[in-house]
Design an enzyme around this catalytic site. Structure first.
Site, PDB file in Angstrom:
ATOM      1  N   ALA A   1      57.006 -58.806   2.177  1.00 21.79           N
ATOM      2  CA  ALA A   1      58.418 -58.885   1.821  1.00 21.79           C
ATOM      3  C   ALA A   1      59.229 -59.382   3.012  1.00 21.79           C
ATOM      4  O   ALA A   1      58.866 -59.165   4.168  1.00 21.79           O
ATOM      5  CB  ALA A   1      58.927 -57.520   1.369  1.00 21.79           C
TER       6      ALA A   1
ATOM      7  N   GLY B   1      52.914 -57.221   0.976  1.00 23.12           N
ATOM      8  CA  GLY B   1      53.088 -57.912  -0.297  1.00 23.12           C
ATOM      9  C   GLY B   1      52.295 -59.194  -0.399  1.00 23.12           C
ATOM     10  O   GLY B   1      51.958 -59.636  -1.504  1.00 23.12           O
TER      11      GLY B   1
ATOM     12  N   GLU C   1      49.024 -58.045  -1.600  1.00 18.93           N
ATOM     13  CA  GLU C   1      49.199 -57.604  -2.986  1.00 18.93           C
ATOM     14  C   GLU C   1      49.258 -58.807  -3.928  1.00 18.93           C
ATOM     15  O   GLU C   1      48.724 -58.759  -5.041  1.00 18.93           O
ATOM     16  CB  GLU C   1      50.468 -56.760  -3.104  1.00 18.93           C
ATOM     17  CG  GLU C   1      50.323 -55.403  -2.438  1.00 18.93           C
ATOM     18  CD  GLU C   1      51.597 -54.588  -2.469  1.00 18.93           C
ATOM     19  OE1 GLU C   1      51.567 -53.437  -2.929  1.00 18.93           O
ATOM     20  OE2 GLU C   1      52.645 -55.121  -2.025  1.00 18.93           O
TER      21      GLU C   1
ATOM     22  N   GLU D   1      52.018 -51.155   5.061  1.00 13.55           N
ATOM     23  CA  GLU D   1      53.321 -50.562   4.795  1.00 13.55           C
ATOM     24  C   GLU D   1      53.534 -49.196   5.434  1.00 13.55           C
ATOM     25  O   GLU D   1      54.660 -48.833   5.791  1.00 13.55           O
ATOM     26  CB  GLU D   1      53.545 -50.451   3.279  1.00 13.55           C
ATOM     27  CG  GLU D   1      53.838 -51.771   2.576  1.00 13.55           C
ATOM     28  CD  GLU D   1      52.595 -52.533   2.184  1.00 13.55           C
ATOM     29  OE1 GLU D   1      52.704 -53.520   1.439  1.00 13.55           O
ATOM     30  OE2 GLU D   1      51.482 -52.143   2.637  1.00 13.55           O
TER      31      GLU D   1
END
Length: 339
Positions: A141, A186, A189, A209
């Site tokens: 992110a 992310g 992911e 994270e």
């Protein structure tokens, strides 16, 4: 004892009814001609849009025609429909060099629009997700954007990231993540949402994270355990450990690891090789095979076998199945049309 015996048939009937409903729901997603319904239903896309390459404008608000040679370098997402022997392969290239390909509000919006168009395009056979930036796949992110958000904005923003990653996971055709660089948070992911992951040995990947006092929010806590097992996934998430390509291959996070080449696109080239292997197969069969696998992995074996049977039934009335048999008889390459 008698009461228990009487209860068993009732429990079995309930279980069978649940399985029947699940299989029916799975079947409802496909019908002759593989028109998709349910969670794969999308607005109709003009067939003219299918036939040309397109790329979102840098602002993400407008769409314009574009082929590989016309893509502007300022575009944060490049969508290429490959041609000739690669026809049917679409490449999603992330291109935010100044921000290490981090997932911003704008990039998420562009990815959502691209995926929405691709999932209704029958000409698409395989999708490759890659980076256009050397040494970076996706750094997660956009934290510079995140730090400007107040607490009430963070949740909706993460929800949008999660939704787009889920849309990629639910694409009806095979998807391949080509990891030629850093894939953190992310970014990993996003790769986990793809069916197949390949990486250069020099790539770095991990769900980091917990270092920021948060947890993976784009599906990482669910998809990583399904990919490599619960215990090891917990270890990697708890430690925020970063793996290189060789280590990722050793734990089953990726399918193939390659030594990086001078161009920095070894994983992408391997992804192209895999996509070319998929192209000759029957389009309907590929879609229902993916559906059967994805749905079957979430249920018990007996229900999964019922899902497989229901999906197999979708291939029986197709013209492609008859073409495959005829080509086998005539000892020639089949000419599948996805019908």
């Amino acid at each position: 004892m008698a009461a228990a015996a009487a209860a068993a048939p009732g429990a079995l009937a309930i279980l069978q009814a649940r399985r029947a409903r699940l299989v029916a729901a799975c079947c409802a997603r496909l019908s002759p001609g593989w028109r998709l319904s349910g969670s794969w239903t999308v607005p109709r896309v003009d067939p003219a849009t299918w036939a040309r390459g397109w790329t979102p404008a840098a602002g993400g608000a407008a769409w314009r025609r574009g082929y590989s040679s016309e893509v502007k370098t300022e575009d944060e997402l490049r969508v290429r429909y490959l041609e000739e022997e690669n026809r049917g392969i679409v490449v999603l290239g992330i291109n935010r060099a100044y921000a290490k390909n981090s997932l911003s509000t704008n990039l998420i919006k562009m990815l959502s629009k691209a995926v929405d168009a691709l999932k209704s395009d029958k000409k698409v056979r395989t999708i490759i997700v890659r980076s256009e930036v050397p040494g970076i796949f996706c750094a997660g992110a956009d934290l510079k954007e995140r730090v400007k958000m107040n607490s009430s904005e963070v949740g909706p923003f993460v929800s949008k990231i999660r939704a787009v990653i889920n849309e990629i996971a639910n694409l009806p055709v095979p998807t391949i993540a080509a990891i030629d660089g850093l894939a953190l948070g992310g970014g990993l992911e996003l790769a986990l949402a793809c069916d197949i992951r390949v990486a250069a040995s020099s790539a770095k990947m991990g769900l980091v994270e917990t270092k920021l006092a948060i947890i993976p929010g784009g599906g990482g806590t669910q998809r990583l355990p399904r990919a490599i097992g619960m215990s090891l996934a917990k270890e990697l998430i708890f430690s925020a450990r970063v793996l290189d390509g060789q280590a990722a291959k050793a734990v089953g996070l990726i399918s193939h690891v390659l030594e990086q080449n001078q161009e920095g696109d070894a994983a992408y080239r391997k992804a192209l090789d895999l996509a070319r292997e998929f192209l000759p197969q029957g389009p309907v069969a590929m879609r229902v095979a993916k559906l059967a696998i994805n749905q079957g992995m979430e249920v018990d074996l007996v229900t999964g076998l019922a899902i497989e049977e229901a999906c197999y039934a979708q291939t029986i009335p197709t013209k492609d199945r008859l073409e495959g048999l005829l080509a086998f008889k005539e000892k020639r390459t089949p000419r599948y049309k996805g019908e």
